[in-house]
Design an enzyme around this catalytic site. Sequence first.
Site, PDB file in Angstrom:
ATOM      1  N   GLU A 211       0.839  -1.204   0.000  1.00 31.02           N
ATOM      2  CA  GLU A 211       0.000   0.000   0.000  1.00 31.02           C
ATOM      3  C   GLU A 211       0.874   1.254   0.000  1.00 31.02           C
ATOM      4  OE1 GLU A 211      -1.392  -2.843   1.412  1.00 31.02           O
ATOM      5  OE2 GLU A 211      -2.749  -2.556  -0.269  1.00 31.02           O
ATOM      6  N   ASN A 287      -0.910  -7.707  -3.728  1.00 34.05           N
ATOM      7  CA  ASN A 287      -1.485  -6.785  -4.701  1.00 34.05           C
ATOM      8  C   ASN A 287      -0.423  -5.886  -5.335  1.00 34.05           C
ATOM      9  OD1 ASN A 287      -1.870  -5.689  -1.761  1.00 34.05           O
ATOM     10  ND2 ASN A 287      -1.635  -3.881  -3.048  1.00 34.05           N
ATOM     11  N   ASP A 332      -6.654  -4.507  -5.155  1.00 34.38           N
ATOM     12  CA  ASP A 332      -6.032  -5.022  -3.931  1.00 34.38           C
ATOM     13  C   ASP A 332      -6.358  -6.506  -3.742  1.00 34.38           C
ATOM     14  OD1 ASP A 332      -4.580  -5.090  -1.546  1.00 34.38           O
ATOM     15  OD2 ASP A 332      -6.195  -4.264  -0.337  1.00 34.38           O
TER      16      ASP A 332
HETATM   17 CA    CA Z   1      -3.002  -4.895   0.204  1.00 36.44          CA
END
Ligand code: CA
Length: 715
Positions: A211, A287, A332
Amino acid sequence: MGNVKWRQPLATAMVLAVLAACGQPTEQPAPAEETSAAAAVDAERLVNADADMGNWLSYGRTYDEQRHSPLTQINADNVGDLGLAWSFDLNTTRGVEATPLVIDGVMYTTSSWSVLYALDAKTGDLLWEYDPEVPKAWGANACCDVVNRGAAAWNGKIFLGALDGRLIAIDAKTGEKLWENQTTDPTQPYTITGAPRVMKGKVIIGNGGAEMGVRGYVSAYDAETGEMAWRFYTVPGNPADGFETRELEEAAKTWNGEWWAIGGGGTVWDAMAYDPVLDLLYIGVGNGSPWNQEIRSPGGGDNLFLSSIVALRPDTGEYVWHYQTTPGETWDYTATQHIMLADLDIDGETRKVLMQAPKNGFFYVLDRETGAFISAEAYAEMNWATHVDPETGRPVEVPGARYRESTHLTVPSGYGGHNWHPMSFNPKTGLVYIPAIDIPAAFSQDADWGLRKMIWNTGTSALDAPLPNDTAAREASRALLKGQLVAWDPLQQKEAWRVQHKGPWNGGTLSTAGNLVFQGTANSRFVAYRADTGDELWAMEAQTGIVAAPITYEVDGEQYVAVNAGWGGVFGLAAGFYVQPESATSANRILVFKLGADKQLPPLDIVAPEWPEAPELTASADVLEQGKALYAQYCQYCHGVSAVSGGMVPDLRFSAMLGQEDWQDILLGGLLSDAGMISFKDMMTPNEADAIRHYVIERLIQDRKAAQVASEMED
Ligand code: CA
């Protein structure tokens, strides 16, 4: 160090019994060399872990990570007599996700901030505690709470991955550090939350940070020396620097643009499994960084090895095969979820399979020797794809799901149809017990995207998250969030039964040969179900929402069931309003049960806080709108959507620091950075910080008023 008190290894106990019979004193301090058998775990023992019924030697109990125990003393007929044998306070308000190990009467388990405990598994007495003293400010790099999911054991050592990227070996007997190695670049926002795994004398560890903008990899370290043996990158780096392997050179052909400048993602933050016969290590890859593929790899491409299961040689890290669950992922949709191995009879043939329920909502059965696709069906609600094409093994996407032109309300969301919460598999019922989730989320393009430090870089608009001000509209959006225990038949690829839970974010599962499935829930219950039917057989009030998975073990002929009970993780941090109040009580404890026990937890004393008087709201509508956007970008991932805390970090609406000067001292001056609240002075101006303050005051006024209206209606 606490109260060191070692249990005798079995051989010593037998010697003492013989001595006692000969009239020797029965109470003898154990000589030092005889206590050196702590965590006496070796290759043979781990390969045969299933037959080692009383112990829980590795994260998923066995290398195949089935989390099924053959113990039957506690079973569907007598589970009603289960009671609390002991509990141990974890002294944390942050997320509790760990699966304990139990090795020869000693429990080794971790808590938030990567703290490791060794406890007497029979009594709960603390043997030692090891705190790696992770700087609290590092917590800002953790997307999903400062959690740790567990430790690993090998040859007298316990291995711990610390949040700040260190892999640490600890003497299982004394709790002293033997070695540590920084597995990540400390200038990059990497974190470790996953449990290491050990095979063939190597400790395997991944990391998180996709992220925040990092490049994913998994590494192996020599268990004795701590030296790195190999590293496997999951996404290609800058082609100008040359590729580490031929596979990455091939993988680079599936990428566009300058993905390496923004990390690429693909972190290996949780799932691994090992097949000692095939000698294959399986890793789950996360992701993309950022999520939005339009930004990460303009023009598309599969973006290998994102969202893939990859098989590696554990000696060398050499690539063997991969299977990509979500080509060109943009939601994601990690494939870091629990990887489980089993031998299943499929069409009259015993197949060595690998099973996974990744975030994308499909339950996969693959051939684990070759990576060949066998089958996949939806185990959770989904609207981004219709099915997986059995010819290609690729999902068939729904038009518009990639939110290129307009917002798409997508399920599963980034929370996944299933997240890190471990599943379990009962070979007798043939069912996989999945803690499943239905949480939709809106995805849309981020109009002014740019890589920023210390915050989520999803490339999707953070403004999709704030809740509507209207109470009825908010309640309607809450009703969309669901969670259930799904018993899944991997042969039929369909649900056998389900238990609908009250909230979406429930615990991992444990299966036992006593025809039982154990699971904790978001609404603070710890429950035993019949494994074949899903009937509820027993439950206790745990005083906290539970997200971790239980284990079971045996000491001195008695079977125990244990769970690290505590709330947290990404949903607890970010979901705010959607969190049930009873989940986040901070009554975080290890709870351990056995038949006939009757200990009681002290009564839970929670007083709802009084709504404070709000400072004067002087900001214009434009400033409030700006504050809302900035809050969504910088604050909501920890302090909760729309400034409603999920209970693990301070609820800003109740903050005594809402005055302009105090607020600036914290947000820009770093006054609370030792407590984990970092300074944002490099990211925003004093005026922007003040706009956020006004937005929080506005939220306080709105919610205070709504609470007053609600209480007047009750009167
Ligand atoms: Ca993630």
